[in-house]
Design a protein around this motif. Structure first.
Motif, PDB file in Angstrom:
ATOM      1  N   LYS A  59       0.833  -1.216   0.000  1.00 30.89           N
ATOM      2  CA  LYS A  59       0.000   0.000   0.000  1.00 30.89           C
ATOM      3  C   LYS A  59       0.859   1.255   0.000  1.00 30.89           C
ATOM      4  CE  LYS A  59      -4.092  -1.898   2.276  1.00 30.89           C
ATOM      5  NZ  LYS A  59      -4.935  -1.846   3.486  1.00 30.89           N
ATOM      6  N   LYS A  60       1.934   1.232   0.799  1.00 28.61           N
ATOM      7  CA  LYS A  60       2.833   2.383   0.855  1.00 28.61           C
ATOM      8  C   LYS A  60       3.483   2.615  -0.504  1.00 28.61           C
ATOM      9  CE  LYS A  60       6.864   4.162   3.303  1.00 28.61           C
ATOM     10  NZ  LYS A  60       7.878   3.892   4.305  1.00 28.61           N
ATOM     11  N   ASN A  61       3.960   1.544  -1.144  1.00 30.51           N
ATOM     12  CA  ASN A  61       4.571   1.662  -2.471  1.00 30.51           C
ATOM     13  C   ASN A  61       3.586   2.193  -3.504  1.00 30.51           C
ATOM     14  OD1 ASN A  61       7.052   0.772  -1.571  1.00 30.51           O
ATOM     15  ND2 ASN A  61       6.672  -1.356  -2.138  1.00 30.51           N
ATOM     16  N   LEU A  62       2.346   1.760  -3.423  1.00 33.12           N
ATOM     17  CA  LEU A  62       1.314   2.244  -4.346  1.00 33.12           C
ATOM     18  C   LEU A  62       1.094   3.738  -4.174  1.00 33.12           C
ATOM     19  CD1 LEU A  62      -0.803   1.692  -6.499  1.00 33.12           C
ATOM     20  CD2 LEU A  62      -2.379   1.052  -4.665  1.00 33.12           C
ATOM     21  N   GLU A  63       1.037   4.197  -2.933  1.00 31.15           N
ATOM     22  CA  GLU A  63       0.855   5.629  -2.676  1.00 31.15           C
ATOM     23  C   GLU A  63       2.037   6.438  -3.199  1.00 31.15           C
ATOM     24  OE1 GLU A  63      -1.955   7.104  -1.783  1.00 31.15           O
ATOM     25  OE2 GLU A  63      -2.760   5.066  -1.849  1.00 31.15           O
ATOM     26  N   ILE A  64       3.245   5.918  -3.051  1.00 32.15           N
ATOM     27  CA  ILE A  64       4.438   6.594  -3.581  1.00 32.15           C
ATOM     28  C   ILE A  64       4.334   6.730  -5.096  1.00 32.15           C
ATOM     29  CG2 ILE A  64       6.921   6.343  -3.975  1.00 32.15           C
ATOM     30  CD1 ILE A  64       7.032   5.055  -1.131  1.00 32.15           C
TER      31      ILE A  64
ATOM     32  N   LYS B  21       1.613   6.716  -6.959  1.00 29.17           N
ATOM     33  CA  LYS B  21       0.533   7.646  -7.307  1.00 29.17           C
ATOM     34  C   LYS B  21       0.982   9.092  -7.172  1.00 29.17           C
ATOM     35  CE  LYS B  21      -3.461   4.750  -6.215  1.00 29.17           C
ATOM     36  NZ  LYS B  21      -4.629   4.607  -5.324  1.00 29.17           N
ATOM     37  N   LYS B  22       1.778   9.389  -6.144  1.00 30.01           N
ATOM     38  CA  LYS B  22       2.279  10.752  -5.949  1.00 30.01           C
ATOM     39  C   LYS B  22       3.336  11.106  -6.995  1.00 30.01           C
ATOM     40  CE  LYS B  22       1.372  11.005  -1.019  1.00 30.01           C
ATOM     41  NZ  LYS B  22       1.943  11.000   0.331  1.00 30.01           N
TER      42      LYS B  22
END
Length: 51
Positions: free
Chosen positions: A7-12, A14-15
């Motif tokens: 989830k953290k990697n996905l948010e990175i 996306k940003k």
């Protein structure tokens, strides 16, 4: 992989690429996508090769 890390990697991603469509997938699904691309049935490129 730990789901929290994923989830953290996905948010990175996306940003970092706000104008791109990010579609998370599993390793097994990616293997299938690569094979279908090899067979000419779909067009698929992993994200690292697109940017």
């Amino acid at each position: 992989m730990n789901i929290d890390i994923a989830k953290k990697n996905l948010e990175i991603l996306k940003k970092e690429y706000p104008d791109k469509v990010i579609i998370p997938t599993s390793g097994y699904a990616e293997l299938i996508l690569k094979e279908l691309d090899k067979q000419g049935k779909i067009f698929y490129r992993p994200w690292r090769k697109l940017f």
